[in-house]
Design a protein around this motif. Structure first.
Motif, PDB file in Angstrom:
ATOM      1  N   ALA A  25       2.469   0.855  13.311  1.00  0.00           N
ATOM      2  CA  ALA A  25       1.636   1.041  14.503  1.00  0.00           C
ATOM      3  C   ALA A  25       0.695   2.232  14.363  1.00  0.00           C
ATOM      4  CB  ALA A  25       2.525   1.218  15.731  1.00  0.00           C
ATOM      5  N   ASP A  26       1.022   3.173  13.482  1.00  0.00           N
ATOM      6  CA  ASP A  26       0.164   4.341  13.244  1.00  0.00           C
ATOM      7  C   ASP A  26      -0.845   4.103  12.138  1.00  0.00           C
ATOM      8  OD1 ASP A  26       3.107   6.320  13.750  1.00  0.00           O
ATOM      9  OD2 ASP A  26       1.557   5.797  15.216  1.00  0.00           O
ATOM     10  N   GLN A  27      -0.992   2.863  11.726  1.00  0.00           N
ATOM     11  CA  GLN A  27      -1.925   2.465  10.675  1.00  0.00           C
ATOM     12  C   GLN A  27      -1.607   3.138   9.346  1.00  0.00           C
ATOM     13  OE1 GLN A  27      -6.063   2.611  11.784  1.00  0.00           O
ATOM     14  NE2 GLN A  27      -5.747   1.559  13.734  1.00  0.00           N
ATOM     15  N   LYS A  28      -0.300   3.339   9.095  1.00  0.00           N
ATOM     16  CA  LYS A  28       0.154   3.857   7.804  1.00  0.00           C
ATOM     17  C   LYS A  28       0.684   2.681   6.972  1.00  0.00           C
ATOM     18  CE  LYS A  28      -0.547   8.201   8.738  1.00  0.00           C
ATOM     19  NZ  LYS A  28       0.596   9.108   8.963  1.00  0.00           N
ATOM     20  N   ILE A  29       0.358   2.703   5.700  1.00  0.00           N
ATOM     21  CA  ILE A  29       0.764   1.604   4.806  1.00  0.00           C
ATOM     22  C   ILE A  29       2.243   1.750   4.468  1.00  0.00           C
ATOM     23  CG2 ILE A  29       0.361   0.495   2.568  1.00  0.00           C
ATOM     24  CD1 ILE A  29      -2.496   1.662   2.702  1.00  0.00           C
ATOM     25  N   VAL A  30       3.043   0.698   4.735  1.00  0.00           N
ATOM     26  CA  VAL A  30       4.487   0.755   4.496  1.00  0.00           C
ATOM     27  C   VAL A  30       4.937  -0.243   3.432  1.00  0.00           C
ATOM     28  CG1 VAL A  30       5.043   1.673   6.771  1.00  0.00           C
ATOM     29  CG2 VAL A  30       4.909  -0.804   6.452  1.00  0.00           C
ATOM     30  N   VAL A  31       4.146  -1.270   3.158  1.00  0.00           N
ATOM     31  CA  VAL A  31       4.477  -2.237   2.111  1.00  0.00           C
ATOM     32  C   VAL A  31       3.224  -2.490   1.283  1.00  0.00           C
ATOM     33  CG1 VAL A  31       5.161  -4.612   1.586  1.00  0.00           C
ATOM     34  CG2 VAL A  31       6.306  -3.370   3.419  1.00  0.00           C
ATOM     35  N   PHE A  32       3.394  -2.415  -0.040  1.00  0.00           N
ATOM     36  CA  PHE A  32       2.287  -2.657  -0.959  1.00  0.00           C
ATOM     37  C   PHE A  32       2.901  -3.256  -2.215  1.00  0.00           C
ATOM     38  CE2 PHE A  32      -2.191  -1.858  -1.286  1.00  0.00           C
ATOM     39  CZ  PHE A  32      -2.494  -1.780  -2.631  1.00  0.00           C
ATOM     40  N   ASN A  33       2.956  -4.597  -2.273  1.00  0.00           N
ATOM     41  CA  ASN A  33       3.743  -5.253  -3.322  1.00  0.00           C
ATOM     42  C   ASN A  33       3.025  -5.227  -4.675  1.00  0.00           C
ATOM     43  OD1 ASN A  33       1.798  -7.242  -2.894  1.00  0.00           O
ATOM     44  ND2 ASN A  33       3.244  -8.911  -3.242  1.00  0.00           N
ATOM     45  N   PRO A  34       3.737  -5.587  -5.770  1.00  0.00           N
ATOM     46  CA  PRO A  34       3.118  -5.537  -7.108  1.00  0.00           C
ATOM     47  C   PRO A  34       1.844  -6.364  -7.233  1.00  0.00           C
ATOM     48  CG  PRO A  34       5.497  -5.734  -7.315  1.00  0.00           C
ATOM     49  CD  PRO A  34       5.192  -5.876  -5.857  1.00  0.00           C
ATOM     50  N   ALA A  35       1.795  -7.526  -6.566  1.00  0.00           N
ATOM     51  CA  ALA A  35       0.578  -8.337  -6.640  1.00  0.00           C
ATOM     52  C   ALA A  35      -0.600  -7.607  -5.992  1.00  0.00           C
ATOM     53  CB  ALA A  35       0.801  -9.686  -5.960  1.00  0.00           C
ATOM     54  N   ALA A  36      -0.338  -6.877  -4.898  1.00  0.00           N
ATOM     55  CA  ALA A  36      -1.397  -6.093  -4.265  1.00  0.00           C
ATOM     56  C   ALA A  36      -1.870  -4.990  -5.210  1.00  0.00           C
ATOM     57  CB  ALA A  36      -0.901  -5.502  -2.952  1.00  0.00           C
ATOM     58  N   GLU A  37      -0.937  -4.378  -5.931  1.00  0.00           N
ATOM     59  CA  GLU A  37      -1.329  -3.372  -6.925  1.00  0.00           C
ATOM     60  C   GLU A  37      -2.251  -3.981  -7.983  1.00  0.00           C
ATOM     61  OE1 GLU A  37       3.005  -2.194  -7.605  1.00  0.00           O
ATOM     62  OE2 GLU A  37       1.966  -0.311  -7.950  1.00  0.00           O
ATOM     63  N   ARG A  38      -1.864  -5.158  -8.471  1.00  0.00           N
ATOM     64  CA  ARG A  38      -2.645  -5.800  -9.531  1.00  0.00           C
ATOM     65  C   ARG A  38      -4.036  -6.215  -9.043  1.00  0.00           C
ATOM     66  NH1 ARG A  38      -2.719 -11.033 -10.084  1.00  0.00           N
ATOM     67  NH2 ARG A  38      -0.722 -11.266  -9.000  1.00  0.00           N
ATOM     68  N   LEU A  39      -4.114  -6.760  -7.826  1.00  0.00           N
ATOM     69  CA  LEU A  39      -5.395  -7.258  -7.317  1.00  0.00           C
ATOM     70  C   LEU A  39      -6.343  -6.141  -6.921  1.00  0.00           C
ATOM     71  CD1 LEU A  39      -4.110 -10.280  -5.185  1.00  0.00           C
ATOM     72  CD2 LEU A  39      -5.304 -10.381  -7.374  1.00  0.00           C
ATOM     73  N   THR A  40      -5.782  -5.025  -6.422  1.00  0.00           N
ATOM     74  CA  THR A  40      -6.639  -3.919  -5.984  1.00  0.00           C
ATOM     75  C   THR A  40      -6.844  -2.862  -7.066  1.00  0.00           C
ATOM     76  OG1 THR A  40      -4.766  -2.692  -5.081  1.00  0.00           O
ATOM     77  CG2 THR A  40      -5.892  -4.231  -3.600  1.00  0.00           C
ATOM     78  N   GLY A  41      -5.963  -2.858  -8.075  1.00  0.00           N
ATOM     79  CA  GLY A  41      -6.052  -1.826  -9.097  1.00  0.00           C
ATOM     80  C   GLY A  41      -5.531  -0.479  -8.641  1.00  0.00           C
ATOM     81  N   ARG A  42      -4.773  -0.442  -7.549  1.00  0.00           N
ATOM     82  CA  ARG A  42      -4.227   0.808  -7.026  1.00  0.00           C
ATOM     83  C   ARG A  42      -2.701   0.759  -7.095  1.00  0.00           C
ATOM     84  NH1 ARG A  42      -7.521   3.425  -3.310  1.00  0.00           N
ATOM     85  NH2 ARG A  42      -5.951   5.069  -3.417  1.00  0.00           N
ATOM     86  N   PRO A  43      -2.041   1.764  -7.715  1.00  0.00           N
ATOM     87  CA  PRO A  43      -0.573   1.785  -7.730  1.00  0.00           C
ATOM     88  C   PRO A  43      -0.009   2.061  -6.347  1.00  0.00           C
ATOM     89  CG  PRO A  43      -1.453   3.774  -8.751  1.00  0.00           C
ATOM     90  CD  PRO A  43      -2.624   2.869  -8.492  1.00  0.00           C
ATOM     91  N   ALA A  44       1.169   1.499  -6.068  1.00  0.00           N
ATOM     92  CA  ALA A  44       1.767   1.620  -4.736  1.00  0.00           C
ATOM     93  C   ALA A  44       2.040   3.066  -4.365  1.00  0.00           C
ATOM     94  CB  ALA A  44       3.055   0.803  -4.673  1.00  0.00           C
ATOM     95  N   LYS A  45       2.445   3.894  -5.319  1.00  0.00           N
ATOM     96  CA  LYS A  45       2.801   5.278  -4.998  1.00  0.00           C
ATOM     97  C   LYS A  45       1.605   6.071  -4.480  1.00  0.00           C
ATOM     98  CE  LYS A  45       2.215   6.784  -9.814  1.00  0.00           C
ATOM     99  NZ  LYS A  45       2.890   7.401 -10.965  1.00  0.00           N
ATOM    100  N   GLU A  46       0.364   5.593  -4.758  1.00  0.00           N
ATOM    101  CA  GLU A  46      -0.824   6.293  -4.282  1.00  0.00           C
ATOM    102  C   GLU A  46      -1.197   5.915  -2.854  1.00  0.00           C
ATOM    103  OE1 GLU A  46      -3.141   6.693  -8.585  1.00  0.00           O
ATOM    104  OE2 GLU A  46      -4.120   5.765  -6.861  1.00  0.00           O
ATOM    105  N   VAL A  47      -0.699   4.806  -2.353  1.00  0.00           N
ATOM    106  CA  VAL A  47      -1.149   4.330  -1.041  1.00  0.00           C
ATOM    107  C   VAL A  47      -0.026   4.274   0.002  1.00  0.00           C
ATOM    108  CG1 VAL A  47      -3.016   2.992  -2.065  1.00  0.00           C
ATOM    109  CG2 VAL A  47      -0.816   1.924  -1.690  1.00  0.00           C
ATOM    110  N   LEU A  48       1.246   4.158  -0.431  1.00  0.00           N
ATOM    111  CA  LEU A  48       2.339   4.066   0.537  1.00  0.00           C
ATOM    112  C   LEU A  48       2.418   5.335   1.375  1.00  0.00           C
ATOM    113  CD1 LEU A  48       5.178   2.352  -1.542  1.00  0.00           C
ATOM    114  CD2 LEU A  48       3.864   1.366   0.345  1.00  0.00           C
ATOM    115  N   GLY A  49       2.522   5.136   2.691  1.00  0.00           N
ATOM    116  CA  GLY A  49       2.576   6.264   3.611  1.00  0.00           C
ATOM    117  C   GLY A  49       1.221   6.847   3.940  1.00  0.00           C
ATOM    118  N   LYS A  50       0.154   6.321   3.331  1.00  0.00           N
ATOM    119  CA  LYS A  50      -1.206   6.825   3.574  1.00  0.00           C
ATOM    120  C   LYS A  50      -1.905   5.956   4.619  1.00  0.00           C
ATOM    121  CE  LYS A  50      -0.724   9.849   0.276  1.00  0.00           C
ATOM    122  NZ  LYS A  50      -1.430   9.676  -0.994  1.00  0.00           N
TER     123      LYS A  50
END
Length: 823
Positions: free
Chosen positions: A483-508
């Motif tokens: 609800a606070d617009q924080k990213i809580v799930v970012f699966n491996p396919a999302a990492e591959r498609l966006t080119g961003r590792p999950a550890k860089e975006v989770l909680g952001k």
């Protein structure tokens, strides 16, 4: 009375009382009969020794030897049947039969002078016996019987397991030690040294036998006897111990010779009683503690047990560890033989876990129906003793007795029975008291909640692992925000498609990821706007990556919500579409080129013919005029075909219109009917009543059906049957109309059937191989399907055309006319 003789009397009475108590406890059996005979024989032998010393009567000596014979025989037979309870067949067991016959013989001889001739007391009070000629043979028989019986027990001990093994062990040791001592004093010494000086001590070894047997009963339920030690027993043992102290003092006093009756007797009697009075209270307490420990009696602090259980139960999340702790805690507190827990499943109540103190107890894998129904209805503790006393539910009582259950404790959560504890008997043999029931009731309430929470935790953990596995193996990207617009799930396919590792975006915040993902999620959170199969772009890539995505809102009980987006890469799909379009264009160009070649050939033949005649008929004005007209006409035709090629480099579009399939079929059949008659072909029509309309274009529909009908007629040059049917499709083809054109010609070879739709492939001599190619193209333009199969009977082929049915609303929206209009 001599104190030694008095002890013999006490021992005899003790043995008789003991064996009667054993005989009356539990069910009757051949094991119990033979054991009773064995101990009564020992008691009779003990009594005989006392009577011989007291009355010095030869008949009493006869009775003593007869009792010794019965001791050997009864113990041998007992060893034969224990613990199985099966008596051997005397016809097959010759050795046992021989021992029985010898026992009967020596019993008879015991009452004659062949074993013992006379008995007398010396001035010093020592028994003097004169033995007969059969005395050595009696000794051999006695030793052989006891040795054979002990050998049987040793053999069974090696082959037994669990409780039976321990019981055999103690009986073996008790008889071995007591028989060794008594045989030495009452048989071997008289036999080899010809004196009965020590015979009075032989019966004392019976104490060892009784001790081992009593231990086997108390600790290991020998012959399934349950011993209940009550307070009166403790007091009686204390009194006997005190009396023993007094008797010992009196004996020592009398033996010293310093005191004579009556004065010293009263003095020391008084001292002994005073000592007993002072010792009875501490002795009672000490003996009570020892007996409680020995007989598995447990004392627990009710409130401390509840407090400790409450603290422990709240610390367990693993269901297996929780159940193990509860069962062992109850077993330790109440010293019960076994405890089990049943938990609810979709099919019933399944045995989840059990703990057992002694040998494994066979428990049903499912909670029996009578117990289930009663616990679900009453939701209260079931005690077998109370049910038996009040006869409240015979079925429940029978079930509890069958599985050896003393108490059933329900586990209830929100008035729903989620399980039950079943408890076996206490190892002390005591009943379950009100304090025990109160403790179990309190524990069951807390345990039920703890078990329910552990089950929910197990399900939640399973769902988490299941969800993580799905997210990990999904080909599509998944992004979830709270609800606070924080990213809580970012699966491996999302990492591959966006080119961003999950550890860089989770909680952001959402702003750290591509706008093609962030904007739809922000719209879902702020405006409640969700998308389904919407196309978008990932703009952080060069070039941008096309995606297809869907979004959804996630709600929680507090009213707050998050959002989730699932997206997939469309790049590969777009490339496939382009390649397919290019391939179709190439095929179309090739097809059209072949069509044009086919169509141009005939005009060129006409022009060539006139050109060849021109030298001969050049002077003929009529010929020149006619040649000019034909040449120009054919050249115009060629020009029109070339123009068509330039205009139809891609699949032509057509105006959608509803088609009455029955009318189109009848029209095309009318066109081929004359040719069919000339070829001897019989036409059969088979239409479904009320055929729905299909969408298409009338001219191309006629071209499609004419090509298929001509192919069928060409396949039957010598006549046959042409069957044309039309009906609604079913199963996979529900929503389509199926038109089947079936001939009875020679068919298509199997190895060529898959190639009939290829351009320029033909099974007819001189054919161009374009007819079926054009037919398939037309059907595909109509969003339908065309298949060609050999008939099952091997005669001819069937062309199956499937055309989509369009609803009334779709037709009106497409052409703006009444869908019932026909073409």
């Amino acid at each position: 009375m001599n104190l030694r003789l008095l002890i013999l009397v006490i021992m005899c009475l003790t043995e008789v009382a003991f064996v009667l108590w054993v005989y009356l406890k539990g069910q009757r059996s051949i094991i119990k009969w033979l054991f009773t005979a064995f101990v009564l024989s020992v008691a009779l032998w003990t009594l005989g020794n006392y009577l011989v010393y007291t009355y010095v009567n030869i008949f009493l000596g006869y009775l003593t030897f007869a009792a010794a014979t019965w001791i050997a025989l009864s113990f041998l037979l007992f060893s034969k049947v224990f613990p199985e309870g099966k008596f051997p067949s005397l016809k097959q067991d010759k050795l046992t039969s021989s021992f029985i016959l010898l026992g009967v013989l020596f019993t008879i001889l015991s009452f004659t002078s062949t074993i013992v001739k006379s008995a007398s007391l010396s001035p010093e009070g020592i028994l003097q016996s004169q033995y007969g000629p059969a005395h050595p043979w009696f000794g051999i028989y006695f030793l052989a019987s006891i040795s054979y019986a002990l050998g049987l027990l040793a053999y069974k001990w090696r082959r037994s397991k669990g409780l039976n093994r321990v019981q055999i062990q103690f009986i073996f040791l008790g008889v071995l030690f007591s028989a060794s001592g008594a045989t030495t004093t009452n048989l071997l010494i008289p036999l080899f040294f010809h004196t009965s000086r020590y015979s009075v001590y032989g019966p004392y070894f019976g104490v060892i036998l009784i001790g081992f047997i009593a231990h086997a009963i108390v600790r290991y339920r020998f012959m399934n006897i349950r011993l209940v030690i009550r307070k009166g027993t403790v007091v009686a043992l204390s009194a006997l111990l005190a009396a023993g102290v007094v008797l010992t003092l009196l004996y020592l006093l009398s033996y010293s010779g310093h005191f004579r009756f009556p004065t010293p007797t009263y003095i020391f009697f008084g001292i002994g009683i005073l000592a007993a009075a002072f010792l009875i209270v501490p002795l009672r307490s000490a003996i009570q503690t020892l007996l409680d420990r020995y007989f598995y009696r447990s004392h627990y602090d009710y409130y401390h047990t509840i407090e400790e259980a409450s603290r422990k139960l709240s610390s367990f999340l693993d269901l297996d560890l929780l159940l193990d702790y509860i069962l062992r805690a109850v077993q330790r507190a109440m010293a019960i033989e076994w405890a089990a827990v049943y938990l609810a499943t979709d099919e019933g109540y399944r045995l989840e876990q059990a703990v057992q103190a002694l040998e494994p107890h066979r428990l049903p894998s499912e909670l029996p129906d009578p117990l289930t129904g009663s616990l679900r209805k009453q939701q209260d503790v079931l005690v077998r003793e109370e049910i038996r006393r009040f006869r409240s539910d015979p079925k429940v009582l029978d079930t509890m007795e069958e599985i050896g259950c003393e108490m059933a404790v329900p586990l209830v959560v929100q008035k729903q029975l989620v399980g039950a504890f079943l408890l076996g008997p206490k190892r002390s043999g005591d009943a379950y008291f009100s304090e025990d029931i109160s403790l179990l009731t309190a524990l069951s309430g807390q345990a039920a909640v703890a078990i329910h929470n552990a089950q929910l935790y197990r399900k939640m953990r399973w769902m988490k692992e299941y969800s993580e596995s799905i997210l990990k193996n999904m080909q599509g990207g998944v992004v979830t925000v709270d609800a606070d617009q924080k990213i809580v799930v970012f699966n491996p396919a999302a990492e591959r498609l966006t080119g961003r590792p999950a550890k860089e975006v989770l909680g952001k915040p959402l702003s750290v990821i591509d706008k093609g993902i962030a904007e739809p999620l922000r719209e879902a959170l702020e405006e409640g706007k969700v998308y389904t199969h919407r196309e978008g772009m990932l703009n952080d890539h060069t070039p941008p990556v096309p995606i297809i995505f869907s979004t959804s809102l996630l709600h929680d009980p507090s009213g707050r919500h998050g959002a989730v987006m699932v997206f997939s890469d469309l790049s590969y799909v777009r490339r496939l579409e382009q390649e397919r379009s290019l391939a179709e264009r190439m095929v179309l160009v090739g097809t059209m080129a072949a069509e044009l070649a086919h169509e141009i050939k005939n005009p060129l033949v006409s022009i060539r013919t006139f050109a060849e005649l021109l030298p001969e008929r050049h002077e003929d004005p009529e010929f020149r005029r006619y040649f000019q007209e034909v040449a120009l006409k054919e050249l115009d035709r060629i020009n029109a075909l070339i123009a068509q090629l330039s205009e139809t480099a891609r699949p032509p579009s057509f105006q959608k219109e509803p088609i009455n399939l029955r009318e189109v079929l009848e029209y095309t059949l009318m066109l081929v009917e004359e040719r069919a008659k000339k070829s001897g072909v019989h036409i059969v029509r088979n239409y479904e009543p009320d055929l729905p309309q299909v969408i298409g274009e009338a001219t191309r529909m006629r071209q499609l059906l004419l090509n298929l009908l001509y192919n069928a007629l060409e396949a039957m040059p010598e006549g046959g049957t042409l069957t044309v049917s039309a009906a609604r499709g079913d199963g996979t083809w529900d929503g389509y109309v199926e038109v089947r054109i079936r001939d009875t010609g020679k068919g298509v070879p199997k190895d060529k059937l898959d190639r009939v739709f290829e351009p320029f492939f033909s099974t007819k001599e001189g054919g161009m191989g374009l007819g079926l190619t054009i037919c398939r193209r037309i059907v595909r333009d109509f969003k339908g399907d065309l298949q060609l199969k050999n008939n099952p009977d091997g005669r001819g082929v069937t062309a199956c055309v499937r055309l989509p049915i369009l609803a009334r609303e779709e037709v009106i929206g497409a052409i703006g006319t009444d869908p019932h209009r026909t073409s």
